[in-house]
Design a protein around this motif. Structure first.
Motif, PDB file in Angstrom:
ATOM      1  N   ARG A   1       0.822  -1.200   0.000  1.00 37.42           N
ATOM      2  CA  ARG A   1       0.000   0.000   0.000  1.00 37.42           C
ATOM      3  C   ARG A   1       0.863   1.260   0.000  1.00 37.42           C
ATOM      4  NH1 ARG A   1      -4.638   1.214   4.322  1.00 37.42           N
ATOM      5  NH2 ARG A   1      -2.810   1.355   5.637  1.00 37.42           N
ATOM      6  N   SER A   2       1.923   1.250   0.800  1.00 35.34           N
ATOM      7  CA  SER A   2       2.812   2.412   0.825  1.00 35.34           C
ATOM      8  C   SER A   2       3.452   2.602  -0.532  1.00 35.34           C
ATOM      9  CB  SER A   2       3.916   2.232   1.865  1.00 35.34           C
ATOM     10  OG  SER A   2       3.365   1.918   3.099  1.00 35.34           O
ATOM     11  N   ARG A   3       3.940   1.495  -1.079  1.00 35.89           N
ATOM     12  CA  ARG A   3       4.585   1.581  -2.375  1.00 35.89           C
ATOM     13  C   ARG A   3       3.613   2.177  -3.389  1.00 35.89           C
ATOM     14  NH1 ARG A   3       2.870  -1.092  -6.614  1.00 35.89           N
ATOM     15  NH2 ARG A   3       2.922  -3.087  -5.550  1.00 35.89           N
TER      16      ARG A   3
ATOM     17  N   PRO B   1       1.890   8.588  -7.740  1.00 40.09           N
ATOM     18  CA  PRO B   1       2.396   9.875  -8.210  1.00 40.09           C
ATOM     19  C   PRO B   1       3.121   9.764  -9.548  1.00 40.09           C
ATOM     20  CG  PRO B   1       2.976   9.534  -5.916  1.00 40.09           C
ATOM     21  CD  PRO B   1       2.405   8.265  -6.406  1.00 40.09           C
TER      22      PRO B   1
ATOM     23  N   PHE C   1       6.279  16.357  -9.094  1.00 41.78           N
ATOM     24  CA  PHE C   1       6.662  15.108  -8.449  1.00 41.78           C
ATOM     25  C   PHE C   1       8.139  14.801  -8.614  1.00 41.78           C
ATOM     26  CE2 PHE C   1       2.527  14.204  -7.175  1.00 41.78           C
ATOM     27  CZ  PHE C   1       1.661  14.555  -8.194  1.00 41.78           C
TER      28      PHE C   1
ATOM     29  N   LEU D   1       0.734   3.982  -2.962  1.00 42.32           N
ATOM     30  CA  LEU D   1       0.245   5.337  -2.748  1.00 42.32           C
ATOM     31  C   LEU D   1       1.345   6.385  -2.865  1.00 42.32           C
ATOM     32  CD1 LEU D   1      -2.304   4.786   0.144  1.00 42.32           C
ATOM     33  CD2 LEU D   1      -2.784   5.343  -2.225  1.00 42.32           C
ATOM     34  N   ARG D   2       2.555   6.032  -2.418  1.00 40.49           N
ATOM     35  CA  ARG D   2       3.600   7.049  -2.386  1.00 40.49           C
ATOM     36  C   ARG D   2       4.508   7.041  -3.595  1.00 40.49           C
ATOM     37  NH1 ARG D   2       4.569   9.202   2.704  1.00 40.49           N
ATOM     38  NH2 ARG D   2       3.079   8.471   4.262  1.00 40.49           N
ATOM     39  N   LEU D   3       4.577   5.937  -4.299  1.00 37.24           N
ATOM     40  CA  LEU D   3       5.489   5.845  -5.436  1.00 37.24           C
ATOM     41  C   LEU D   3       4.772   5.662  -6.768  1.00 37.24           C
ATOM     42  CD1 LEU D   3       8.257   3.650  -3.821  1.00 37.24           C
ATOM     43  CD2 LEU D   3       8.401   6.057  -4.396  1.00 37.24           C
TER      44      LEU D   3
END
Lengths: 284, 283
Positions: free
Chosen positions: B179-181, B188, B281, B183-185
């Motif tokens: 999920r982090s990967r 964007p 970004f 949403l954050r990578l």
């Protein structure tokens, strides 16, 4: 696309979204069939497609003249647009510098972005009067074919250019090493190698022409008769649907939906053929 | 390839093809110029706000623009969440179920190839009659949503796929959760392409006529509710050109506005994906 073994982004609602998206197609097809059913059952697809009398008030639902008009107008449009679009692609890929290539692509993008109503408006206000000077009335099979050709030309040109560009450089270098000029390279190396992409362009353009409604509605004259001359008014299946569905009832309305089903089937068929053509290429 | 050694027939071919390019360009220019020249006299300072008068022969297109934006809004409210979800699912989870993914993509392709008049008929039968929405902004927007969904999903999925694998690999090496990967990578990174796809869908929706005639209707009064009928810009052009005698120039004027809108959208797509997003970004 690379994915790690165990950890993937999955959410509870995502599969539901995919199901919903698939459902849209099911819904569209089912509803079209459902509305068309009465006339499919009582008159039958064969009579609908080949019958020559379209008089809904007397329960005659022969769409033959309109089927022919659709096929002829689209056929003429493709016959006109394919060589011209290919020529534009050849010019851009083989003879132009980077800057001009970019310019051509921008122009084609602009052309592709013009809405069909605007094409229809121009056809009605500018092209039809021109043709009327040659042979009354200005709105006719010819006008429709010309406008359709203009509408599908950018698609053909852009896809063909992509296809030509996709020919491996090694083949072009080999041709140069053999002393072939551009014309020969095109004829013996590039065009054969780009066959699949060109076929795709052809199929997509034909599908687009067959399904076009607004532009043909505005410039084809909308008289239901078997096309006999270039300059006579005709009515296509799409224009017929747009004109009559607002007041059609019962079997008349069902017949219009049936022509909608037919067009959808043909477009889908063309698309699946396209996919098969592309898939054939990746297997090679 | 050597440019200096031009054979005779190469020269001829080049001349013919270039001639055709010029002819096509001239035709496109003629179309745009014709429309602008015919429509410009009918444009006046308050054209975009004034009400429609005399069946469209006079006045402006204020209510029409309102209806158009409202219908577009309904369409996007459905397409963006749904389309993004499908695109995410197809690019992230589909490697587990490749057949479902292939099926979905094929179905969406078929949907994309369906003629717009068929959508108009479907929208009329399903949204207007079966669901009882009648001729309304809602019916029109939902029908447009069905039409533009495949386009947006295709663009969004492509954007997700275009994100370099190294990013996911680096994230896995660092032990980031999926999920982090994402949403954050991934997200964007894919955003410029998604925005471009969104703008493409808007352009397609704006140009659509046949689907809206039978779902959102012809009314020229400003709509006051989601269930009110409202005429979109392209329907207005069609109506003026075919059904209102003596309205050729007003039709062209509305066409000028439509073209201007489309050009603006096209350029903002280009600007968004090539200048704003990369800078924002830092990619």
């Amino acid at each position: 696309m690379w994915h790690p073994e165990r950890s993937t982004f999955e959410g509870g609602l995502l599969p539901a979204a995919t199901i919903l998206a698939n459902l849209v197609l099911v819904l569209v097809v089912s509803f079209l069939l459902f509305e068309a059913w009465p006339v499919l059952r009582d008159v039958g697809p064969w009579q609908l497609l080949t019958g020559t009398q379209w008089e809904p008030s007397h329960h005659r639902f022969g769409m033959g003249p309109m089927v022919v008009a659709t096929m002829v107008s689209s056929g003429m449009a493709v016959a006109l647009a394919f060589p011209l679009g290919l020529a534009v692609a050849v010019a851009s890929e083989s003879f132009f510098s980077e800057r001009f290539q970019h310019g051509v692509r921008s122009m084609l993008g602009l052309m592709a972005g013009i809405p069909s109503v605007v094409f229809g408006l121009w056809g009605l206000n500018s092209l039809a009067p021109l043709i009327a000077k040659w042979h009354q009335p200005g709105v006719s099979l010819l006008t429709a074919a010309l406008v359709l050709a203009l509408m599908i030309l950018p698609t053909i040109a852009l896809l063909s250019e992509n296809a030509l560009r996709g020919v491996p450089t090694e083949s072009l270098q080999a041709a140069a090493a053999l002393g072939l000029d551009r014309t020969a390279t095109l004829r013996y190396v590039q065009l054969p190698a780009a066959r699949r992409g060109l076929l795709t362009a052809l199929l997509l353009a034909t599908g687009r022409a067959l399904g076009e409604t607004m532009a043909v509605l505005m410039v084809s004259g909308n008289v239901v008769r078997m096309p006999s001359t270039l300059t006579g008014p005709v009515r296509t299946l799409t224009a017929n649907m747009a004109l009559e569905v607002s007041y059609a009832m019962g079997h008349h309305r069902a017949a219009l939906f049936a022509s909608g089903v037919a067009l959808t089937l043909v477009s889908a068929g063309m698309l699946l053929l396209t996919r098969r053509t592309i898939e054939g290429a990746s297997r090679v | 390839m050597s440019e200096s050694m031009r054979s005779r027939r190469d020269q001829v071919l080049r001349a013919v093809c270039t001639g055709i390019v010029l002819a096509v360009s001239a035709t496109v220019a003629a179309i745009v110029i014709d429309v602008v020249v015919q429509g410009a006299p009918s444009l006046h300072p308050h054209y975009l706000i004034d009400r429609v008068l005399d069946a469209g022969r006079e006045g402006g297109i204020g209510p029409i623009l309102l209806s158009t934006i409202w219908i577009l809004g309904v369409c996007l409210m459905v397409v963006v969440p749904l389309g993004l979800s499908v695109a995410i699912h197809l690019s992230e989870s589909a490697h587990r179920n490749p057949r479902t993914a292939t099926w979905t993509r094929r179905n969406l392709d078929v949907l994309a190839s369906t003629p717009s008049i068929a959508f108009g008929l479907f929208g009329n039968a399903f949204f207007s009659e079966w669901l009882g929405l009648g001729f309304s902004i809602l019916a029109g927007g939902l029908t447009l949503a069905c039409m533009t969904l495949p386009i947006f999903v295709h663009a969004a999925e492509q954007s997700f796929r275009d994100v370099p694998d190294e990013i996911a690999q680096g994230a896995a090496a660092l032990g980031l959760r999926a999920r982090s990967r994402f949403l954050r990578l991934t997200l964007p990174c894919a955003l410029p392409g998604i925005l471009a796809g969104l703008v493409l869908s808007i352009g397609r929706a704006l140009a659509e006529t046949a689907a809206l005639i039978f779902t959102s209707g012809y009314v020229v009064r400003p709509p006051t509710s989601w269930f009110d009928s409202g005429r979109s810009l392209s329907v207005h052009i069609y109506e003026l050109a075919l059904n209102v005698p003596g309205a050729d120039r007003p039709a062209a004027a509305a066409a000028v506005v439509l073209l201007a809108l489309l050009v603006a959208i096209h350029f903002s797509a280009h600007w968004l994906s090539t200048r704003w997003a990369p800078r924002k970004f830092a990619l």
